[in-house]
Design an enzyme around this catalytic site. Structure first.
Site, mmCIF file in Angstrom:
data_model
loop_
_atom_site.group_PDB
_atom_site.id
_atom_site.type_symbol
_atom_site.label_atom_id
_atom_site.label_comp_id
_atom_site.label_asym_id
_atom_site.label_seq_id
_atom_site.Cartn_x
_atom_site.Cartn_y
_atom_site.Cartn_z
ATOM 1 N N TYR A 75 0.841 -1.203 0.000
ATOM 2 C CA TYR A 75 0.000 0.000 0.000
ATOM 3 C C TYR A 75 0.876 1.254 0.000
ATOM 4 O O TYR A 75 0.737 2.123 -0.862
ATOM 5 C CB TYR A 75 -0.939 -0.025 1.221
ATOM 6 C CG TYR A 75 -1.638 1.290 1.444
ATOM 7 C CD1 TYR A 75 -2.484 1.819 0.465
ATOM 8 C CD2 TYR A 75 -1.435 2.028 2.623
ATOM 9 C CE1 TYR A 75 -3.114 3.043 0.657
ATOM 10 C CE2 TYR A 75 -2.068 3.240 2.815
ATOM 11 C CZ TYR A 75 -2.895 3.748 1.835
ATOM 12 O OH TYR A 75 -3.499 4.959 2.018
ATOM 13 N N LEU A 101 -8.849 1.098 14.271
ATOM 14 C CA LEU A 101 -9.075 1.000 15.716
ATOM 15 C C LEU A 101 -10.349 1.723 16.177
ATOM 16 O O LEU A 101 -11.195 1.110 16.849
ATOM 17 C CB LEU A 101 -7.847 1.568 16.462
ATOM 18 C CG LEU A 101 -7.972 1.580 17.982
ATOM 19 C CD1 LEU A 101 -8.064 0.168 18.537
ATOM 20 C CD2 LEU A 101 -6.785 2.318 18.616
HETATM 21 N N1 UDP Z 1 -5.290 -1.767 16.599
HETATM 22 C C1 UDP Z 1 -5.655 -2.613 17.630
HETATM 23 N N2 UDP Z 1 -6.797 -3.346 17.488
HETATM 24 C C2 UDP Z 1 -7.588 -3.284 16.375
HETATM 25 C C3 UDP Z 1 -7.202 -2.406 15.337
HETATM 26 C C4 UDP Z 1 -6.051 -1.672 15.473
HETATM 27 O O1 UDP Z 1 -4.977 -2.711 18.658
HETATM 28 O O2 UDP Z 1 -8.595 -3.999 16.304
HETATM 29 C C5 UDP Z 1 -4.064 -0.955 16.747
HETATM 30 C C6 UDP Z 1 -3.065 -1.163 15.624
HETATM 31 O O3 UDP Z 1 -2.203 -2.231 15.934
HETATM 32 C C7 UDP Z 1 -2.357 0.196 15.609
HETATM 33 C C8 UDP Z 1 -3.424 1.181 16.057
HETATM 34 O O4 UDP Z 1 -4.447 0.400 16.679
HETATM 35 O O5 UDP Z 1 -1.326 0.222 16.561
HETATM 36 C C9 UDP Z 1 -4.045 1.934 14.897
HETATM 37 O O6 UDP Z 1 -4.416 0.991 13.895
HETATM 38 P P1 UDP Z 1 -5.326 1.346 12.656
HETATM 39 O O7 UDP Z 1 -5.567 0.069 11.916
HETATM 40 O O8 UDP Z 1 -6.507 2.113 13.116
HETATM 41 O O9 UDP Z 1 -4.450 2.333 11.806
HETATM 42 P P2 UDP Z 1 -2.964 2.188 11.179
HETATM 43 O O10 UDP Z 1 -2.035 2.789 12.214
HETATM 44 O O11 UDP Z 1 -2.710 0.759 10.903
HETATM 45 O O12 UDP Z 1 -3.026 3.031 9.954
#
Ligand code: UDP
Length: 329
Positions: free
Chosen positions: A142, A191
């Site tokens: 991505y 998240l």
């Molecule tokens: N995260 C989590 N549980 C979830 C989804 C995300 O703990 O169900 C954590 C993920 O590992 C990251 C943060 O939340 O550290 C933000 O993740 P998200 O997927 O929202 O955004 P990214 O940082 O990947 O763009």
């Protein structure tokens, strides 16, 4: 006011930007395939075309019929996990198609573009907060698919005079302040929406991916940026291109990070509901901390986050999820 073509204007960040453009009296034409976007997210004041950025005949017609002056290009696939499984899809949809789209636009005489880029272009950063001059070595297809388009801009500027601004988003979150539009992904992975879906009882628990990171509470820290602030950055970028500001890439974040636990705690406070939490193992490819350096966009574009405190982000997102438990349907 000039006409702005917004590709992917029915998506999450695209639709909030369309709303902001309309509030500023821009004429807006939205082009969206509706593969991941929602027709209901596009305000009635925008002219809507269902179609693909690879349809050169359609793009030519839109540019001519509406005298398009500049483009904000969102249309893309944006799931990191999916990109690891189907890199070819991402290089086709995000890189090949964007290259074709931009080249069609240039042939039609449109040479100003604001591009939806990502902090995923950086990969694992060596410095924190991350500045735009940090090395860009994406660790997933991505990020790589977006980085290649940023790189192509440099050459397209030299050859054809393309004027461009790439906005490298950190963690987009929240929903419109009037509650009319919000985040609705078919397979949600982010998240904040997942925490709020848990509060609504649509999921049994929120998994915390990793509790042994090098951060104060052991969970990952991210820079959450309100989607309305993000939309504003696109408008300022457009205006900067009109004023002939130098092309380049800009971070869009707040410079402040919150941990996964802090996000969940704030969601409990805002919703007043119990949110079951499950400590889980790390997700592949997650760095400990990702926080933006934001001096460049603040100084050059005069942008400043206004709604990106965690409480406002989660309150607006909660308003949207509570009123639209099934999304746009
Ligand atoms: N995260 C989590 N549980 C979830 C989804 C995300 O703990 O169900 C954590 C993920 O590992 C990251 C943060 O939340 O550290 C933000 O993740 P998200 O997927 O929202 O955004 P990214 O940082 O990947 O763009």
């Amino acid at each position: 006011m000039p006409t702005i073509l917004v590709s992917g204007g029915a998506g999450y960040i695209g639709s909030h930007t369309v709303q902001a453009l309309i509030e500023r009296a821009f004429k807006v034409v939205v082009l969206d395939s509706l593969i991941t976007g929602h027709r209901g997210a596009v305000p009635s004041q925008a002219i809507f075309y269902e179609g693909d950025i690879s349809d050169a005949e359609l793009i030519g017609r839109i540019v001519k019929d509406h005298q398009v002056e500049a483009v904000i290009h969102f249309a893309a696939r944006s799931l990191v996990g999916e990109s690891m499984l189907k890199p070819d899809l991402y290089f086709y949809e995000n890189t090949a198609k964007s290259n074709g789209f931009i080249s069609t636009l240039l042939r039609q005489g449109v040479n100003k573009i604001v591009f939806s880029s990502t902090a995923a272009t950086y990969g694992v950063p060596e410095e924190m907060p991350i500045s735009e001059s940090a090395k860009t070595e994406p660790i997933n297809p991505y990020g790589a698919s977006k980085r290649m388009i940023e790189q192509s801009f440099y050459w397209l500027e030299q050859a054809y005079g393309l004027k461009w601004i790439a906005l490298r988003y950190f963690n987009a979150a929240g929903a419109s302040l009037d509650g009319s539009i919000g985040e609705d992904h078919t397979s949600e992975t982010h998240l904040i929406p997942l925490v709020l879906k848990t509060a609504l009882g649509q999921r049994e628990a929120i998994s915390v991916f990793g509790t042994d990171y090098s951060t104060p509470d052991g969970t990952c820290i991210r820079d959450y940026i309100h989607v309305v602030d993000l939309a504003e950055a696109h408008i300022l970028a457009l205006e900067a291109l009109e004023k002939d500001l130098e092309s380049g890439a800009y971070n869009v974040g707040t410079g402040k990070g919150y941990s996964v636990r802090e996000v969940i705690d704030m969601a409990k406070k805002v919703t007043g509901l119990e949110i079951p939490v499950l400590d889980a193992s790390r997700r592949v490819g997650d760095p400990d901390i990702l926080v933006a350096k934001v001096e460049k966009i603040e100084k050059s574009l005069g942008w400043k986050a206004q709604h990106s405190d965690l409480k406002t982000i989660i309150s607006t997102a909660w308003q949207w999820h509570k009123c639209h438990p099934l999304g746009y349907e």
